[in-house]
Design a protein around this motif. Sequence first.
Motif, PDB file in Angstrom:
ATOM      1  N   VAL A  88       0.830  -1.204   0.000  1.00 42.87           N
ATOM      2  CA  VAL A  88       0.000   0.000   0.000  1.00 42.87           C
ATOM      3  C   VAL A  88       0.865   1.255   0.000  1.00 42.87           C
ATOM      4  O   VAL A  88       0.602   2.209  -0.739  1.00 42.87           O
ATOM      5  CB  VAL A  88      -0.956  -0.006   1.204  1.00 42.87           C
ATOM      6  N   VAL A  89       1.898   1.285   0.823  1.00 39.29           N
ATOM      7  CA  VAL A  89       2.763   2.458   0.897  1.00 39.29           C
ATOM      8  C   VAL A  89       3.495   2.672  -0.422  1.00 39.29           C
ATOM      9  O   VAL A  89       3.628   3.803  -0.909  1.00 39.29           O
ATOM     10  CB  VAL A  89       3.762   2.320   2.069  1.00 39.29           C
ATOM     11  N   GLY A  90       3.963   1.598  -1.032  1.00 33.94           N
ATOM     12  CA  GLY A  90       4.655   1.738  -2.301  1.00 33.94           C
ATOM     13  C   GLY A  90       3.737   2.152  -3.439  1.00 33.94           C
ATOM     14  O   GLY A  90       4.149   2.861  -4.350  1.00 33.94           O
ATOM     15  N   GLY A  91       2.501   1.734  -3.386  1.00 34.09           N
ATOM     16  CA  GLY A  91       1.547   2.002  -4.459  1.00 34.09           C
ATOM     17  C   GLY A  91       0.871   0.717  -4.847  1.00 34.09           C
ATOM     18  O   GLY A  91       1.417  -0.059  -5.635  1.00 34.09           O
ATOM     19  N   SER A  92      -0.313   0.453  -4.276  1.00 40.57           N
ATOM     20  CA  SER A  92      -0.904  -0.881  -4.352  1.00 40.57           C
ATOM     21  C   SER A  92      -1.278  -1.311  -5.757  1.00 40.57           C
ATOM     22  O   SER A  92      -1.522  -2.491  -5.996  1.00 40.57           O
ATOM     23  CB  SER A  92      -2.151  -0.954  -3.448  1.00 40.57           C
ATOM     24  N   GLY A  93      -1.338  -0.390  -6.718  1.00 37.83           N
ATOM     25  CA  GLY A  93      -1.660  -0.782  -8.078  1.00 37.83           C
ATOM     26  C   GLY A  93      -0.464  -0.833  -9.004  1.00 37.83           C
ATOM     27  O   GLY A  93      -0.638  -0.940 -10.221  1.00 37.83           O
ATOM     28  N   ALA A 144       5.801  -2.204  -5.165  1.00 35.93           N
ATOM     29  CA  ALA A 144       6.116  -3.247  -4.182  1.00 35.93           C
ATOM     30  C   ALA A 144       7.577  -3.177  -3.771  1.00 35.93           C
ATOM     31  O   ALA A 144       7.920  -3.322  -2.587  1.00 35.93           O
ATOM     32  CB  ALA A 144       5.799  -4.622  -4.770  1.00 35.93           C
ATOM     33  N   VAL A 145       8.467  -2.946  -4.741  1.00 36.26           N
ATOM     34  CA  VAL A 145       9.893  -2.835  -4.432  1.00 36.26           C
ATOM     35  C   VAL A 145      10.156  -1.574  -3.615  1.00 36.26           C
ATOM     36  O   VAL A 145      10.895  -1.607  -2.621  1.00 36.26           O
ATOM     37  CB  VAL A 145      10.715  -2.822  -5.737  1.00 36.26           C
ATOM     38  N   ALA A 186      11.464  -1.460   0.270  1.00 37.15           N
ATOM     39  CA  ALA A 186      12.703  -0.747   0.608  1.00 37.15           C
ATOM     40  C   ALA A 186      12.455   0.303   1.680  1.00 37.15           C
ATOM     41  O   ALA A 186      13.219   0.417   2.654  1.00 37.15           O
ATOM     42  CB  ALA A 186      13.280  -0.105  -0.648  1.00 37.15           C
ATOM     43  N   VAL A 187      11.391   1.084   1.522  1.00 38.44           N
ATOM     44  CA  VAL A 187      11.109   2.163   2.477  1.00 38.44           C
ATOM     45  C   VAL A 187      10.853   1.607   3.866  1.00 38.44           C
ATOM     46  O   VAL A 187      11.432   2.074   4.863  1.00 38.44           O
ATOM     47  CB  VAL A 187       9.905   2.999   1.991  1.00 38.44           C
ATOM     48  N   ILE A 188      10.003   0.609   3.970  1.00 42.05           N
ATOM     49  CA  ILE A 188       9.656   0.082   5.293  1.00 42.05           C
ATOM     50  C   ILE A 188      10.826  -0.665   5.923  1.00 42.05           C
ATOM     51  O   ILE A 188      11.092  -0.537   7.128  1.00 42.05           O
ATOM     52  CB  ILE A 188       8.411  -0.813   5.179  1.00 42.05           C
ATOM     53  N   THR A 189      11.572  -1.433   5.133  1.00 39.55           N
ATOM     54  CA  THR A 189      12.725  -2.151   5.688  1.00 39.55           C
ATOM     55  C   THR A 189      13.786  -1.177   6.190  1.00 39.55           C
ATOM     56  O   THR A 189      14.307  -1.327   7.311  1.00 39.55           O
ATOM     57  CB  THR A 189      13.327  -3.071   4.610  1.00 39.55           C
ATOM     58  N   LEU A 190      14.116  -0.178   5.392  1.00 42.06           N
ATOM     59  CA  LEU A 190      15.138   0.792   5.799  1.00 42.06           C
ATOM     60  C   LEU A 190      14.654   1.651   6.963  1.00 42.06           C
ATOM     61  O   LEU A 190      15.442   1.988   7.859  1.00 42.06           O
ATOM     62  CB  LEU A 190      15.515   1.673   4.606  1.00 42.06           C
ATOM     63  N   LEU A 191      13.370   1.993   6.947  1.00 41.04           N
ATOM     64  CA  LEU A 191      12.824   2.802   8.034  1.00 41.04           C
ATOM     65  C   LEU A 191      12.884   2.055   9.360  1.00 41.04           C
ATOM     66  O   LEU A 191      13.310   2.612  10.385  1.00 41.04           O
ATOM     67  CB  LEU A 191      11.381   3.186   7.704  1.00 41.04           C
ATOM     68  N   PHE A 226       0.055  10.503   1.147  1.00 37.75           N
ATOM     69  CA  PHE A 226       0.239   9.845  -0.155  1.00 37.75           C
ATOM     70  C   PHE A 226      -0.731   8.667  -0.233  1.00 37.75           C
ATOM     71  O   PHE A 226      -0.319   7.508  -0.164  1.00 37.75           O
ATOM     72  CB  PHE A 226       1.683   9.371  -0.327  1.00 37.75           C
ATOM     73  N   SER A 227      -1.993   8.978  -0.371  1.00 34.30           N
ATOM     74  CA  SER A 227      -3.031   7.946  -0.311  1.00 34.30           C
ATOM     75  C   SER A 227      -2.908   6.936  -1.448  1.00 34.30           C
ATOM     76  O   SER A 227      -3.290   5.780  -1.299  1.00 34.30           O
ATOM     77  CB  SER A 227      -4.417   8.599  -0.343  1.00 34.30           C
ATOM     78  N   GLU A 228      -2.387   7.359  -2.598  1.00 38.93           N
ATOM     79  CA  GLU A 228      -2.211   6.437  -3.714  1.00 38.93           C
ATOM     80  C   GLU A 228      -0.917   5.641  -3.611  1.00 38.93           C
ATOM     81  O   GLU A 228      -0.702   4.714  -4.395  1.00 38.93           O
ATOM     82  CB  GLU A 228      -2.198   7.217  -5.035  1.00 38.93           C
ATOM     83  N   GLY A 229      -0.053   5.986  -2.677  1.00 38.63           N
ATOM     84  CA  GLY A 229       1.231   5.324  -2.546  1.00 38.63           C
ATOM     85  C   GLY A 229       2.370   6.189  -3.042  1.00 38.63           C
ATOM     86  O   GLY A 229       2.171   7.183  -3.754  1.00 38.63           O
TER      87      GLY A 229
END
Length: 629
Positions: free
Chosen positions: A278-283, A288-289, A293-298, A332-335
């Motif tokens: 969802v954070v990356g952009g679910s569509g 997904a990548v 990356a963002v969540i793992t590094l965060l 960033f509701s769309e991701g």
Amino acid sequence: MSAPLQHAPEVSSNTTPARGFITRRQLTLAAVVLLAVCWPFLPEFTVVVLSYIGLYALVAAGLVMLTGVGGMTSFGQAAFVGVGAYATAWACTSPDAALVLGGVLGLAALPWAGLVIGLLVTFAIAWMLGAMTVKLSGHYLPLCTIAWGLSLYYLFGNMAFLGGQTGISGLQPLVLAGWSLASPRALGVLIWSVLLFALWLLHNLLDSREGRAIRALKGGRVMAESMGIDTARYRLKLFVLGALLAAVSGWLYAHLQRFVNPTPFNLNIGVEYLFMAVVGGSGHLWGAVLGAAVITLLKEKLQDILPSLLGTNGNFEVIVFGLLMLFVLQRFSEGLWPTLARLTQRFFRPDPPRRSSGAALLAVRPLYPPGHVLLQASQVTKRFGGLVANNAVTMNLKAGEIHALIGPNGAGKSTFFNLVSGVDEPTEGEVRLMDERMHRLPSRAFAARGLGRTFQHVRLLGQRSVVENVALGAHRRAQRGWVAAMLRLDRREEAALLDEARRQIIRCGLGEHADAPAASLALGQQRIVEIARALAGQPAALLLDEPAAGLRHLEKRALADLLTQLRAEGLGILVVEHDMEFVMNLADRITVFEFGCVIAEGTPAEVQANQRVLDAYLGGADEPVEKAP
């Protein structure tokens, strides 16, 4: 051919001048090459982090397909990761597996046997759970995924042969063509190769006939079924696909860790996987990548920074992480990926629209001779509790005629449309299509027998191009499935579908908008797109629900010319419309509804002279509308 529908010129997204010197596809290839070149020189810690990002992105890509594209929310993907991990752990460490599999394949092949076992077990579990789960809608679907996700998690920790809560250790490293992948740097190459290959396969799938059907699941299952798509089957296949990607990630994870226990497969991790998508952009597949990356590094940085600021007595990183996720989802509701793509759009040259040649031949349906009864409703009644929406309605549609349904708002016209197109089932009575009884058959069966339709409220894939929307209507005229689409073995068939879609778009006067997003068109133009989509399926019977709504005078005349041409070609056209001038000048026969009942049927002149019609709908004091010569 009739004159094309005329529309006022509009500036659409495909007319934006190109400013960049590189396409997004070229940038992607450059990034992959750069990663490959830098990989041998990256620090060991960075390699490990990137390997985990690749593993998480593989699961998140499955969730993008499942949630962002297919519209099904799942919190249980971590459990499928666990199935893949435990399958290879058992195959590599169990004495029984070593005796049976090792004796046949050799000990070095046990991890690969574990992959096969994991995929087979995952397929069986996902198919069984999916058959029960994907039928649900609303909040019941995610709640069900939570339930079976927790069940599998506790199952891992309570089965003795899987090591219980202690887990399984001592997994042997992967060996590929004699090359040991014991080190994270070597295994990381395989992880990212698998991820990039999976993204390529998924991209090919979405860029195909099957991909359009998958996208239609989220936009509206009623519309998708009316195009001939078996939505239940596609949802189940999508569910299994997401589970298999998670199992592959689990297999790689087990050989990266060389140890497996239940902790990484609990519900919290399942929520994190969904966050990544969802954070990356679910569509978006590359979202997904980015999300992984963002969540793992965060999380990695928070675990380093927060203890020095707030102490080590509390698990503050979970709180701060949650607050940051709320901020990201709010802003960033769309991701992040679509936001990043929008901000950098001016730096890229758009990929050219797909043009095709050497297309395959599509299935062709012969039309019936004029006067042949295509659609027949006999004593059809529809009740919603105590409300009778249609009461003993009898009418038919013949080849080579335009038959109009008129009546006041609430007279039951749209309900009747749904009954004779398979969207709803009659309470009483019978519907026959092309001489076949359609009792209890879904709307996709009506589409398969030659019925096409539009909707009162436009149902399009707004973010997809006009040509993709129209090509969806020709879904049943091609046959290639998921595997062929993933491997790009369907290109000639896909070219034929796109050629047919462009032909119908040009025929309906929207050629200049073919590559524009459907949502960028005016409402009247979107209705014409729906007509083009229905025509792409080569129907024998065409049902149009208020096709002239939103059209200007010249556009209505052009639409009338198009329908007149279709009638001359042998189509039977059933029209619901409120514009009396349009109806009276076009229809061969008219059926008038009032309170769910038929009060009159005949030619336009006969209907206009019917006193009951004048009193109920046209108004007794009004003069009849004269039919144009």
